[in-house]
Design a protein around this motif. Structure first.
Motif, mmCIF file in Angstrom:
data_model
loop_
_atom_site.group_PDB
_atom_site.id
_atom_site.type_symbol
_atom_site.label_atom_id
_atom_site.label_comp_id
_atom_site.label_asym_id
_atom_site.label_seq_id
_atom_site.Cartn_x
_atom_site.Cartn_y
_atom_site.Cartn_z
ATOM 1 N N ARG D 29 0.842 -1.193 0.000
ATOM 2 C CA ARG D 29 0.000 0.000 0.000
ATOM 3 C C ARG D 29 0.885 1.254 0.000
ATOM 4 O O ARG D 29 2.006 1.239 0.512
ATOM 5 C CB ARG D 29 -0.894 0.055 1.241
ATOM 6 N N VAL D 30 0.378 2.320 -0.565
ATOM 7 C CA VAL D 30 1.048 3.609 -0.492
ATOM 8 C C VAL D 30 0.703 4.230 0.861
ATOM 9 O O VAL D 30 -0.455 4.194 1.283
ATOM 10 C CB VAL D 30 0.573 4.537 -1.633
ATOM 11 N N VAL D 31 1.712 4.773 1.549
ATOM 12 C CA VAL D 31 1.484 5.344 2.880
ATOM 13 C C VAL D 31 1.736 6.846 2.847
ATOM 14 O O VAL D 31 2.775 7.307 2.368
ATOM 15 C CB VAL D 31 2.403 4.673 3.924
ATOM 16 N N MET D 32 0.747 7.614 3.348
ATOM 17 C CA MET D 32 0.944 9.045 3.555
ATOM 18 C C MET D 32 1.091 9.250 5.054
ATOM 19 O O MET D 32 0.130 9.124 5.807
ATOM 20 C CB MET D 32 -0.257 9.831 3.032
ATOM 21 N N LEU D 33 2.322 9.544 5.456
ATOM 22 C CA LEU D 33 2.601 9.781 6.871
ATOM 23 C C LEU D 33 2.536 11.291 7.113
ATOM 24 O O LEU D 33 3.280 12.059 6.496
ATOM 25 C CB LEU D 33 4.004 9.256 7.209
ATOM 26 N N HIS D 34 1.638 11.713 7.994
ATOM 27 C CA HIS D 34 1.472 13.139 8.256
ATOM 28 C C HIS D 34 1.972 13.449 9.656
ATOM 29 O O HIS D 34 1.334 13.131 10.660
ATOM 30 C CB HIS D 34 -0.011 13.525 8.120
ATOM 31 N N ALA D 35 3.153 14.088 9.735
ATOM 32 C CA ALA D 35 3.740 14.445 11.024
ATOM 33 C C ALA D 35 3.245 15.828 11.436
ATOM 34 O O ALA D 35 3.325 16.781 10.656
ATOM 35 C CB ALA D 35 5.265 14.445 10.914
ATOM 36 N N ALA D 51 -4.984 15.866 5.183
ATOM 37 C CA ALA D 51 -4.856 14.432 5.451
ATOM 38 C C ALA D 51 -6.247 13.801 5.560
ATOM 39 O O ALA D 51 -6.463 12.674 5.089
ATOM 40 C CB ALA D 51 -4.053 14.213 6.735
ATOM 41 N N GLN D 52 -7.195 14.538 6.140
ATOM 42 C CA GLN D 52 -8.569 14.024 6.235
ATOM 43 C C GLN D 52 -9.196 13.885 4.847
ATOM 44 O O GLN D 52 -9.894 12.916 4.567
ATOM 45 C CB GLN D 52 -9.418 14.948 7.118
ATOM 46 N N ARG D 53 -8.938 14.867 3.974
ATOM 47 C CA ARG D 53 -9.471 14.763 2.609
ATOM 48 C C ARG D 53 -8.878 13.560 1.886
ATOM 49 O O ARG D 53 -9.574 12.839 1.169
ATOM 50 C CB ARG D 53 -9.161 16.049 1.816
ATOM 51 N N GLY D 67 -1.233 9.412 10.905
ATOM 52 C CA GLY D 67 -0.757 10.613 11.590
ATOM 53 C C GLY D 67 0.362 10.262 12.552
ATOM 54 O O GLY D 67 0.384 9.161 13.107
ATOM 55 N N LEU D 68 1.290 11.185 12.721
ATOM 56 C CA LEU D 68 2.391 10.971 13.667
ATOM 57 C C LEU D 68 2.562 12.241 14.482
ATOM 58 O O LEU D 68 2.887 13.308 13.920
ATOM 59 C CB LEU D 68 3.686 10.645 12.892
ATOM 60 N N HIS D 69 2.307 12.138 15.785
ATOM 61 C CA HIS D 69 2.394 13.329 16.639
ATOM 62 C C HIS D 69 3.838 13.499 17.093
ATOM 63 O O HIS D 69 4.300 12.854 18.034
ATOM 64 C CB HIS D 69 1.453 13.175 17.845
ATOM 65 N N THR D 70 4.549 14.351 16.390
ATOM 66 C CA THR D 70 5.992 14.530 16.608
ATOM 67 C C THR D 70 6.251 15.757 17.473
ATOM 68 O O THR D 70 6.649 16.815 16.966
ATOM 69 C CB THR D 70 6.695 14.717 15.256
ATOM 70 N N VAL D 71 6.050 15.620 18.752
ATOM 71 C CA VAL D 71 6.206 16.772 19.661
ATOM 72 C C VAL D 71 7.680 17.062 19.900
ATOM 73 O O VAL D 71 8.405 16.214 20.427
ATOM 74 C CB VAL D 71 5.494 16.498 20.998
ATOM 75 N N VAL D 92 -10.651 13.654 13.832
ATOM 76 C CA VAL D 92 -9.628 12.918 13.078
ATOM 77 C C VAL D 92 -9.901 11.432 13.266
ATOM 78 O O VAL D 92 -9.933 10.943 14.397
ATOM 79 C CB VAL D 92 -8.211 13.276 13.578
ATOM 80 N N ARG D 93 -10.116 10.721 12.162
ATOM 81 C CA ARG D 93 -10.505 9.310 12.245
ATOM 82 C C ARG D 93 -9.392 8.354 11.821
ATOM 83 O O ARG D 93 -9.485 7.150 12.079
ATOM 84 C CB ARG D 93 -11.703 9.044 11.317
ATOM 85 N N PHE D 94 -8.371 8.840 11.129
ATOM 86 C CA PHE D 94 -7.330 7.908 10.666
ATOM 87 C C PHE D 94 -6.395 7.568 11.835
ATOM 88 O O PHE D 94 -6.341 8.287 12.826
ATOM 89 C CB PHE D 94 -6.579 8.499 9.457
ATOM 90 N N PRO D 95 -5.649 6.466 11.714
ATOM 91 C CA PRO D 95 -4.743 6.072 12.794
ATOM 92 C C PRO D 95 -3.677 7.134 13.061
ATOM 93 O O PRO D 95 -3.127 7.723 12.114
ATOM 94 C CB PRO D 95 -4.091 4.787 12.260
ATOM 95 N N VAL D 96 -3.428 7.382 14.333
ATOM 96 C CA VAL D 96 -2.432 8.378 14.738
ATOM 97 C C VAL D 96 -1.533 7.756 15.801
ATOM 98 O O VAL D 96 -2.030 7.183 16.775
ATOM 99 C CB VAL D 96 -3.107 9.643 15.312
ATOM 100 N N ALA D 97 -0.235 7.897 15.594
ATOM 101 C CA ALA D 97 0.738 7.405 16.566
ATOM 102 C C ALA D 97 1.397 8.575 17.289
ATOM 103 O O ALA D 97 1.529 9.658 16.730
ATOM 104 C CB ALA D 97 1.816 6.590 15.842
ATOM 105 N N VAL D 98 1.799 8.316 18.521
ATOM 106 C CA VAL D 98 2.637 9.270 19.245
ATOM 107 C C VAL D 98 4.086 8.862 19.018
ATOM 108 O O VAL D 98 4.470 7.724 19.323
ATOM 109 C CB VAL D 98 2.309 9.265 20.749
ATOM 110 N N ASP D 99 4.853 9.790 18.479
ATOM 111 C CA ASP D 99 6.267 9.491 18.218
ATOM 112 C C ASP D 99 6.985 9.276 19.560
ATOM 113 O O ASP D 99 6.737 9.992 20.538
ATOM 114 C CB ASP D 99 6.885 10.674 17.451
ATOM 115 N N GLN D 100 7.858 8.296 19.596
ATOM 116 C CA GLN D 100 8.620 7.950 20.806
ATOM 117 C C GLN D 100 9.498 9.127 21.248
ATOM 118 O O GLN D 100 10.319 9.612 20.459
ATOM 119 C CB GLN D 100 9.526 6.749 20.470
#
Lengths: 173, 173, 173, 173
Positions: D29-35, D51-53, D67-71, D92-100
């Motif tokens: 699959r093609v992945v769009m990672l949104h930080a 990203a939602q669109r 989504g990647l929450h890069t604080v 926001v409905r797509f999967p979102v990760a918290v960056d380590q």
């Protein structure tokens, strides 16, 4: 038509001002009170930018823009420290107060309840003698807001000067 | 400050009104004159939609929006027949006049020259006693336009009524 | 899936190109055909600016943007002279053809009828081997249009090069 | 041109997914990672809605938005609890990760550093075989993003099927 005085503001903290503001001290000026929450999408996309435009374009007019952080949900993640970061990141320069948290388990803060606000964003226009003249929940069209502010400013200047001559338009493109 | 009366309008044709309008007949009302050309991009994207919003939102206020087709270039393709199609396609409902073509080879039409306009779009705000109070070439911010209209409406109502009581804001969201 | 060849274009005049274009001559390139009328509001506010953005952003890709003035109403005020002014005022730089007027009293021009268009604006995407792959009436979202163009460009490049290696993305932000 | 594999993601928590995602599991699959950061204005006004669109319009295509929450600043007010409220309020409905979080006092989180991101918002496009094909900091035009996604999807489908026939455009207006 008889209008009551706008309720006084109950606040726990101020940003962007050396000391807290009061309605009494602002007598003679038109006040645009912008009630918002930092994680409210409509506030962030519409209300805050509009308040910033008003603060900028009415800088020379007797108009004061005041933000009021009326947290009524998710209190733990919209505290004053988070608000400080929000104001910094969004470059909000006008004075902003934190509404006094409700007592006795009331989720609504004190000023929000006193004004009977239905949610955020809410704009309250207070005239130069301290009365609520407009209270708008949700989107507030620029043309309408401009007209309402112009009307209140004209009233304020008329009351001040009782001029027999023509006033200059306070804002020019 | 002493202001001269706004120049009378010289027109060759009217649309959207059973008979032509004159400034004299509009005395007592604030007039927003929107000068445009149907093939001017800034007029089509910004000026016309803004004039339509004003006509709609100030429908209950003493404000009249008037369009003025001030053709100063490409005269052969922006004649009255083309304008009629334009007004129909863009759903322009407010009265629109065709500015009187210049005489003696003058490319500028008569009213455009009388007001000293620099191009299109131009908005002219005329107060309730017939004087030019604002003339804006190019983009005119909604907040500013709303404020200027509100100021002139407040003046007009004050002059009419000399009310001792508080006036209701003429526009509400 | 078997697709017929896109109908040839019947045109009466061209702008912005030394000589007329044909689908045959464009073989090997993806073609975005933008059918519009100069007094169609949706064309002016959405379609034309979008076609201009595509022409600019895909300037280095095997994509050609072609405008087609498909006048099917108000023929007398949207003739070639008016179109020339329109293209000048709106700074349209890509090649634009005037669709051949219908014969025998047909209000629809020839190419518009050949493609079965329902109105304006209409975007037709034609692939590198000359087949209609997309025909969209009305607003065409940028993300979708970009994706469809990207897909057709990728196809065109694959057919050209049969590369074993990774192709570079043709457009970068 | 030889491309290295995209760095694996180091995450401390996931939202909107029953279990964490990995690049390996997304192969094909093609992945769009949104930080992004929840208090970054450009992320909130531009990146998140875009990203939602994409998530909505490419729902039927082999594209996954993550989504990647890069604080990397103001860590104390952008913790997971605040993020949870943000994702809820902004729908926001797509999967979102918290960056380590970075170790040894590093303010940059681990994945952000591994990809060499310059700030937020950043979009990373990863192809179906796990390689970074685009990394864009700041505003990413819809047309360009659509084109890049379309290109990568076309590649992915070609690799899957080696079709001799014409593929249907994956997105239609």
């Amino acid at each position: 038509m008889t209008l009551l005085a706008a309720p006084a503001w109950s606040t726990s903290r101020w940003f962007n001002t050396p000391e807290g503001l009061t309605l009494d001290a602002l007598r003679g000026r038109v006040v645009m009170l912008h009630a918002f929450q930092m994680l409210c999408p409509g506030c962030v996309s519409h209300g805050i930018p509009q308040a910033q435009r008003v603060a900028s374009q009415f800088a020379d007019a007797p108009v004061t823009v005041v933000g009021l952080h009326t947290v009524f949900e998710h209190h733990d993640v919209m505290g004053p420290d988070a608000l400080a970061v929000f104001l910094h990141e969004y470059r909000v320069r006008f004075p902003v107060a934190v509404d006094q948290p409700g007592s006795g388990g009331d989720p609504l803060p004190v000023t929000m309840r006193a004004y009977g606000m239905r949610g955020t964003p809410t704009v309250v226009l207070i005239d130069a003698v301290g009365r609520v003249r407009q209270q708008a929940f949700g989107a507030y069209d620029d043309l309408k807001l401009g007209c309402d502010l112009g009307t209140l400013v004209a009233e304020a200047l008329t009351a001040r000067e009782r001029p027999s001559e023509t006033t200059r338009l306070s804002v020019s493109p």
